[in-house]
Design an enzyme around this catalytic site. Structure first.
Site, PDB file in Angstrom:
ATOM      1  N   HIS A  68      -3.306  61.601  -2.093  1.00 27.04           N
ATOM      2  CA  HIS A  68      -4.493  60.904  -2.655  1.00 27.04           C
ATOM      3  C   HIS A  68      -4.514  59.807  -1.524  1.00 27.04           C
ATOM      4  CE1 HIS A  68      -7.413  59.017  -5.325  1.00 27.04           C
ATOM      5  NE2 HIS A  68      -6.854  57.925  -4.724  1.00 27.04           N
TER       6      HIS A  68
ATOM      7  N   ARG B 142     -15.820  49.857 -15.238  1.00 26.34           N
ATOM      8  CA  ARG B 142     -15.193  48.975 -14.322  1.00 26.34           C
ATOM      9  C   ARG B 142     -16.068  48.766 -13.171  1.00 26.34           C
ATOM     10  NH1 ARG B 142     -10.130  51.459 -12.423  1.00 26.34           N
ATOM     11  NH2 ARG B 142      -9.886  49.689 -11.056  1.00 26.34           N
TER      12      ARG B 142
ATOM     13  N   LYS C 251      -4.413  60.355 -13.028  1.00 29.89           N
ATOM     14  CA  LYS C 251      -4.874  61.694 -12.673  1.00 29.89           C
ATOM     15  C   LYS C 251      -4.046  62.604 -12.032  1.00 29.89           C
ATOM     16  CE  LYS C 251      -8.476  59.513 -11.312  1.00 29.89           C
ATOM     17  NZ  LYS C 251      -9.823  59.025 -10.772  1.00 29.89           N
TER      18      LYS C 251
ATOM     19  N   SER D 210      -5.269  54.022 -12.721  1.00 29.50           N
ATOM     20  CA  SER D 210      -6.273  54.927 -12.631  1.00 29.50           C
ATOM     21  C   SER D 210      -5.967  56.283 -11.712  1.00 29.50           C
ATOM     22  CB  SER D 210      -7.619  54.347 -12.062  1.00 29.50           C
ATOM     23  OG  SER D 210      -8.754  55.389 -11.794  1.00 29.50           O
TER      24      SER D 210
ATOM     25  N   ASP E  60      -9.519  57.316 -18.286  1.00 35.28           N
ATOM     26  CA  ASP E  60      -9.806  56.850 -17.114  1.00 35.28           C
ATOM     27  C   ASP E  60     -11.160  56.997 -16.655  1.00 35.28           C
ATOM     28  OD1 ASP E  60      -8.983  55.867 -14.071  1.00 35.28           O
ATOM     29  OD2 ASP E  60      -9.682  57.824 -13.764  1.00 35.28           O
TER      30      ASP E  60
END
Lengths: 428, 428
Positions: B87, B173, B192, B188, B166
């Site tokens: 990620h 947000r 995931k 967040s 999320d």
């Protein structure tokens, strides 16, 4: 990018990062929120950032001005008398507005009191007055003006036209944990009072367990901010910091507080209620340029009572009618003899609320007869077996939770407690 | 009082006043928000309080677990190969996922990449891949599993079932100025990735002008929190802090980044893209227990390219088709000769976004051919009159604002700048 949202985020980021908001940011965000262009979830994030990061004085002044600009302004300059008003930050047993408004009017100063209803453990002035048979809270601006000229005092509901931004923001703060921010409290109160158009204003800032502000430092800060806001807007403003660790008088409820207020207007009543009523009246008279008159005289000679009756009648109430009485009562007996050393305002306020005198939500009804009577104040001697509290309600199922609220809220000991002053300080 | 609202305020007040939230408060508020019982304006106030007052590690762990529990979890344990994923916190010209996923698969580790679309100045992996004729982002869980077994790598859109809390919170947000809170960013991302069920994970935490995190201290803090969250959840997790003050490679856009990725898979491409792809591949292989394989070999021998083509074909794309080309181009010429001393990632990212490569709102389309090509990287010599940037778009009206973004974002000087490392640090 959607321009209005982009701007809302910009304003939130500035306050989040500890910056001062510019005049144009404040004007825009208050206006856009009132118009629904800034969403509730954006305003609540901004409110939390204001609560945690604070605001400079000039930001608060601008925010207040923007809230005033969101609605109409009233103007009493055509009246033949000067005007003065009072605002209390809310306390338990705080019926002071009821004797105060007619008393000040009896001294030659007009009192345009726009009041609210109670929420939570503090009662609402309109709820109390509505226990008088026939009395109505809603007046048009013309009716209000005519009553101020003829009677000299009016206590009525604030119309929807005054500071609508505040109305919307207050409801939001209530559900988002952002009530206790001094900039937001001060601007909320002062925007309405300045828009109302009073010439002079005294603020009764409560301190202690039963008040919003638990300590003197924060209460003084709030008072100073509000006095500055009023003064800057041309309203002669002072504030008294007054004790709310003990409830005022001997009653907390609706009809029972009206009855206590009438005692004060008749020249009697609990000493603390009389003391605070007269102290606040002196501030209002001084602000209105009438400190030549002694309000104590107007309680003694019955002229304040005359104005009270005229004021109630002008709003279709019958000042001589019997007040509603609760269907059920429960007496708490003193378990030992001694001196009442402590009586906690919050415990009493919660008990009265749970008995039905107050409401949990705006749309809930209140019971006219419900409430708590205490038969002693701190320093008073009590005798084992004599009544200490009388709990009043139409629904006996409410007694249990009310008794639980009172539990631990009072003490009987051998020695009288050190007396603390009712008026702690004066600001302005 | 309305019980759910009362509880939401309780949770907000606790965090507002600097307290730690209890496990049950966290479980309740995340679940109630997902179900719509906690309102957006309450969650945004809580998010702002979390941003300003922080969270302890165990609060973040619990919050992450509650977000995972709001949806489904995937399970790749039945695959014949170990799994690893990557990620990136988002950068300019960051096409690394495209060569990385097939490269790691070519080394014998399956890569289940659930990706997103771009918002703002950083591009989205799915947007880039969608410039390949025929390629589709949406796969069912069964299709994903079959492709992982047969091809070894899949890059597809995350389904709605994964961490719905999320999804809802992220959108909130975004409009309430509460994006930049480390506890909320970390939970967040990790909710995931943990729900996705990968066995190993490497985080590419970007630092610098074009990144979310502008300074190394905060980037390291975010990396440490995320590595701890992954490790606690049984995912072998490491993080690289990598430089994002300069954009990656020589292109920022969609089709042009695919083309650059294919160059890397063919054994060429810009050195920094190759370096980072190989470094991240090594982390993923180590996490999956396959550090016996050298990914550089798999770029050199063409096996990574084979997986790429199979991966694109498995999702109905044609890896040999010509990529879309922008209708209009504009070249920026070097005004003087010298060395490119600075190239700002944010300036390039904004220019690419304004040319149509990115979107301002989730529902906006992107242009496949749009973007920016830079013909030199910091340290490269440039000659007066030669091309420095090529701007690409289908709509020439976009050139002006894109050029304004680039303005001040680069410098030519007499001396080469001090080279800074691409991989700044490793955490885990």
């Amino acid at each position: 990018m959607n321009r209005p949202l982009h701007d809302a985020v910009e304003v939130i980021l500035a306050k989040r990062d500890g910056l001062e908001l510019s005049d144009s940011q404040i004007d825009w965000v208050v206006d856009a929120y009132t118009r629904g262009e800034v969403a509730d979830e954006q305003m609540s994030a901004l409110a939390m950032a204001i609560l945690l990061n604070g605001m400079e004085r000039h930001e608060i002044t601008r925010w207040t001005a923007a809230m005033i600009a969101s609605g109409e302004r009233m103007d009493f300059s055509s009246l033949s008398r000067p005007t003065a008003d009072k605002h209390s930050t809310g306390g338990v047993g705080d019926k002071i507005t009821l004797p105060l408004a007619p008393l000040v009017a009896a001294c030659g100063v007009a009192v345009p009191q726009l009041s609210g209803r109670g929420l939570g453990h503090t009662g609402g002035t309109l709820d109390k007055l509505e226990s008088i048979p026939g009395w109505r809270a809603a007046l048009t601006n013309d009716e209000m003006m005519a009553q101020l000229e003829s009677v000299g005092a009016v206590i009525c509901a604030a119309g929807d036209g005054l500071a609508p931004a505040d109305k919307k923001l207050y409801a939001l703060r209530d559900v988002t944990g952002t009530v206790e921010a001094i900039p937001l409290i001060a601007s909320s109160i002062m925007s309405k009072k300045i828009a109302e158009g009073t010439g002079a204003l005294v603020l009764d800032v409560k301190v202690g367990s039963g008040a919003f502000m638990k300590d003197v430092t924060r209460a003084r800060e709030l008072a100073e901010v509000m006095v500055a806001l009023g003064t800057d807007a041309g309203v002669r403003t002072t504030a008294l910091l007054t004790d709310m660790s003990v409830p005022l008088g001997l009653t907390a409820g609706n009809a029972i507080e009206v009855a206590e207020s009438v005692e004060v207007l008749a020249g009697g009543g609990p000493a603390d209620v009389v003391e605070l009523t007269v102290a606040l009246a002196r501030e209002m008279l001084a602000g209105a340029g009438r400190d030549d008159v002694d309000p104590a005289d107007k309680l003694a000679d019955g002229s304040a009572m005359d104005v009270w009756k005229a004021m109630v009648r002008a709003q279709d109430g019958d000042p001589d009618a019997a007040l509603p009485v609760a269907r059920e009562s429960h007496v708490v007996i003193a378990p030992i003899s001694g001196v009442l050393t402590r009586l906690d305002a919050m415990a009493v306020g919660l008990a009265a609320w749970r008995l039905g005198a107050g409401r949990a939500r705006k749309e809930d009804p209140v019971q006219a007869g419900a409430g708590v009577v205490w038969h002693a104040r701190p320093g008073d001697a009590v005798t084992a077996g004599s009544p200490l509290f009388t709990l009043l309600t139409d629904e006996p199922a409410r007694f249990d939770r009310a008794l639980a609220s009172l539990d631990g809220g009072w003490e009987i000991g051998p020695d009288a407690p050190v007396a603390s002053p009712l008026v702690i300080d004066r600001v302005g």
